[in-house]
Design an enzyme around this catalytic site. Structure first.
Site, PDB file in Angstrom:
ATOM      1  N   VAL A  29       0.844  -1.196   0.000  1.00  8.45           N
ATOM      2  CA  VAL A  29       0.000   0.000   0.000  1.00  8.45           C
ATOM      3  C   VAL A  29       0.879   1.246   0.000  1.00  8.45           C
ATOM      4  O   VAL A  29       0.587   2.237  -0.679  1.00  8.45           O
ATOM      5  CB  VAL A  29      -0.966  -0.011   1.206  1.00  8.45           C
TER       6      VAL A  29
ATOM      7  N   ARG B   9      14.531  -2.907   9.166  1.00  9.54           N
ATOM      8  CA  ARG B   9      15.106  -3.645   8.042  1.00  9.54           C
ATOM      9  C   ARG B   9      15.154  -2.821   6.756  1.00  9.54           C
ATOM     10  O   ARG B   9      16.076  -2.936   5.955  1.00  9.54           O
ATOM     11  CB  ARG B   9      14.273  -4.923   7.808  1.00  9.54           C
ATOM     12  N   SER B  10      14.118  -1.984   6.540  1.00 12.17           N
ATOM     13  CA  SER B  10      14.082  -1.220   5.290  1.00 12.17           C
ATOM     14  C   SER B  10      14.724   0.161   5.422  1.00 12.17           C
ATOM     15  O   SER B  10      14.768   0.916   4.438  1.00 12.17           O
ATOM     16  CB  SER B  10      12.641  -1.094   4.796  1.00 12.17           C
TER      17      SER B  10
ATOM     18  N   CYS C 132     -11.062  -2.349   2.679  1.00 11.47           N
ATOM     19  CA  CYS C 132     -11.210  -2.267   1.224  1.00 11.47           C
ATOM     20  C   CYS C 132     -12.564  -2.764   0.744  1.00 11.47           C
ATOM     21  O   CYS C 132     -13.063  -2.305  -0.284  1.00 11.47           O
ATOM     22  CB  CYS C 132     -10.067  -3.000   0.520  1.00 11.47           C
TER      23      CYS C 132
ATOM     24  N   SER D 271      -5.525  -9.791  -4.562  1.00 16.27           N
ATOM     25  CA  SER D 271      -4.601  -8.825  -3.960  1.00 16.27           C
ATOM     26  C   SER D 271      -5.112  -8.294  -2.628  1.00 16.27           C
ATOM     27  O   SER D 271      -4.345  -7.707  -1.873  1.00 16.27           O
ATOM     28  CB  SER D 271      -4.327  -7.664  -4.926  1.00 16.27           C
ATOM     29  N   GLY D 272      -6.399  -8.531  -2.332  1.00 17.58           N
ATOM     30  CA  GLY D 272      -6.890  -8.221  -0.990  1.00 17.58           C
ATOM     31  C   GLY D 272      -6.201  -9.056   0.075  1.00 17.58           C
ATOM     32  O   GLY D 272      -6.185  -8.692   1.255  1.00 17.58           O
TER      33      GLY D 272
ATOM     34  N   ARG E 106     -14.151 -14.666  -2.180  1.00 22.82           N
ATOM     35  CA  ARG E 106     -12.932 -14.412  -2.959  1.00 22.82           C
ATOM     36  C   ARG E 106     -13.116 -14.994  -4.363  1.00 22.82           C
ATOM     37  O   ARG E 106     -13.619 -16.108  -4.512  1.00 22.82           O
ATOM     38  CB  ARG E 106     -11.749 -15.091  -2.269  1.00 22.82           C
TER      39      ARG E 106
ATOM     40  N   HIS F 156     -12.131  -5.189  -6.319  1.00 25.02           N
ATOM     41  CA  HIS F 156     -13.232  -5.780  -5.563  1.00 25.02           C
ATOM     42  C   HIS F 156     -14.547  -5.337  -6.204  1.00 25.02           C
ATOM     43  O   HIS F 156     -14.705  -4.168  -6.543  1.00 25.02           O
ATOM     44  CB  HIS F 156     -13.235  -5.279  -4.114  1.00 25.02           C
TER      45      HIS F 156
ATOM     46  N   ASN G 291      -9.140  -2.231  -5.168  1.00 25.41           N
ATOM     47  CA  ASN G 291      -9.012  -2.426  -3.724  1.00 25.41           C
ATOM     48  C   ASN G 291      -7.700  -1.899  -3.162  1.00 25.41           C
ATOM     49  O   ASN G 291      -7.577  -1.711  -1.951  1.00 25.41           O
ATOM     50  CB  ASN G 291      -9.167  -3.909  -3.371  1.00 25.41           C
TER      51      ASN G 291
END
Lengths: 354, 354
Positions: A19, A44-45, A134, A164-165, A252, A259, A332
């Site tokens: 996101v 970590r990032s 979403c 992808s939800g 789903r 969606h 979504n």
């Protein structure tokens, strides 16, 4: 203001996530209302360089100090991270905008969809504003527009939710399953055939390729899922209708992004098909796509990557002049998460700049 | 009786078609109640040898004479063929059982689902008995069982209909599209990507792979489709409830075989989740599959090739103690067409033999 520009300083927490990357895209393409934009990620990032508004920015590790001088902090992180860190941002003087589930049901946290209840953003006793999930976001803008005219009494919803939800893992799983079933034309006619071939189920409780799965989210009391009760609770809160009747079944489907919702909506007032279409056509954030005789209706493959809710199949119910049936699709990942967060943050930025 | 065996003579009209081949399978596996079985097809398929009840039989060309001595004639043919030829079979003394749409709405033709209204089969002024369409048949047995206990008042239905509901061409189209999208992991995130890749749409008005299409059947007044008004009209007729409120939105999904339905059903009486589950579990033609915590719910990939309607996700509506929400799946080629036809024919055969 935290920066010397006279414009608010923004923090994007979770900038490196799925996101988060859509958030940065949106910040780069929408009118700029911020001075400094600070990108924040996990330990970590930290140090990773990301593009935002045409510049390269380095990701900072999440810490209390990172919120120093921040006016608005957007959170696109898991529930437990948002629950722990949004209050820290508020302590440092920021308004927090959370896309997660952590604060949606909290009484003194407003749940905001800018097209529907923008005024609620100003009343934030905890300093936190939340956005719905979403599933709710894929239908609430269109349903809210119809509610404003007819007065909503009851919703019955069946969803068609994309892989992808369930995150990147959901998308990868569906593609892997599709590769396995793609060439096998004997499949799908006998019970168990698909289950035997798709391999890894990934985050899903059943095969998703060549199938639909009537179970999204987690189980709650009475046989309901968290997505189903979330649709009810969030719709009630956003529309300010605590007694609204809502029944949802969440399913789903083997779609990557987008969606969709089949919605039956009963109102206090008599409805009219043509008028309802006109209301949707002129509502901000909604595109009317409703000429089925020329094959125009919303489908997820057409709405993926776009911002609005697409509305079609608008019909007055045959047995109830006060009810409408319609079909809605929305991306979504955009309106369903990142876009709504960006829109809320812009409302707060405007308030701070005014 | 038409044959010397004391058992009725059966004609299977449309024996070489998709539903016809399932009819022959069923005749070969169910208890035999017929003497002679006469296979009938188009001029083009005349002479073709087919297996039925372990024997090879030659397909006869459709003609008035082919019905001579026939007691029961099953029709698995297009609407216009059934409309023309079922009365011819009746003129020759046969009872006609039609799976097509031709006679469903005709007032003095009973519309029969043997688990729900078997008694109606005896009252056939025209000599013709019809079965409902596959969408109605995927939910009517379960809904009928609940109606018998609680008294149905209103149905809101959203469907998840398989490609095979659009015939062999629908199945071939979905497989061809899946082959094209299978290996392309960049797909499905931007509007139009899928549409650009799938190629031929076949019988569908939009891409079906990685998509859902909110349009099945043909368009009728008010923006409705024939499948949606058919669900309403057929449910009313089968249940004998001419004033039943029904709203349906019919959607095609990328599944080969197995229609599913999200159903919201409001009743006259208070409902109970456990009792409703028990009613479904003991109803002939229904399998209860409802332990979502262990991932047991109906999905099309599990029901394809089976006879019953699978029922799960049974919940009492949160805001209406007189309503239930549930999810149903059934094989659209078996109970949805061939099996119901065979069951009706068996009721007539029993009446003739009694």
């Amino acid at each position: 203001m935290g920066s010397g520009s006279g414009l608010p300083t923004l923090a994007v927490v979770g900038a490196t996530g799925a996101v988060g990357s859509v958030l940065l895209d949106l910040l780069s393409t929408r009118r700029n209302v911020y001075g400094e934009v600070r990108l924040v990620g996990s330990e970590r990032s930290a140090g990773r360089g990301l593009q935002v508004r045409g510049d390269r920015a380095e990701t900072l590790a999440l810490s209390p100090e990172v919120f120093s001088g921040v006016d608005v902090a957007m959170f696109a992180v898991p529930d437990e991270v948002a629950a722990a860190w949004a209050p820290v941002a508020v302590e440092h003087g920021a308004a927090a905008v959370d896309a997660s589930q952590a604060f949606r049901a909290v009484q003194d946290v407003p749940l905001v969809v800018p097209e529907v209840n923008p005024e609620r953003v100003r009343d934030r006793p905890r300093g936190i504003v939340a956005g719905p999930g979403c599933a709710t976001l894929s239908m609430i803008v269109a349903v809210g527009a119809l509610h404003a005219r007819y007065g909503l009494r009851e919703l019955v919803i069946a969803s068609y939710q994309a892989a992808s939800g369930a995150g990147r893992h959901g998308v990868d799983t569906l593609y892997a399953q599709l590769e396995k079933v793609g060439g096998d034309r004997a499949l799908g006619n006998r019970s168990g055939d698909v289950r035997g071939v798709v391999g890894d189920l990934g985050p899903f409780p059943a095969p998703l390729a060549l199938n639909v799965i009537p179970w999204t989210g987690t189980g709650v009391d009475g046989g309901w899922t968290s997505d189903e009760t979330g649709l009810r609770d969030e719709t009630r809160k956003v529309l300010g209708l605590p007694g609204l009747k809502v029944s949802a079944t969440c399913v789903r489907v083997p779609v990557i992004t987008g969606h969709s919702m089949a919605v039956h909506a009963a109102f206090a007032e008599r409805t009219d098909q043509r008028e309802a279409q006109e209301i949707l056509a002129r509502s901000p954030g909604v595109v009317l796509c409703d000429s089925p005789e020329t094959h125009e209706f919303p489908t997820p493959s057409d709405v993926a990557g776009t911002d609005p809710t697409w509305a079609g199949r608008v019909r007055r119910s045959l047995d109830d002049p006060r009810a409408l049936d319609l079909f809605l699709s929305g991306d979504n990942l955009r309106k369903g998460a990142a876009l709504n967060t960006v829109q809320i943050a812009e409302l707060i930025a405007a308030e701070l700049t005014a």
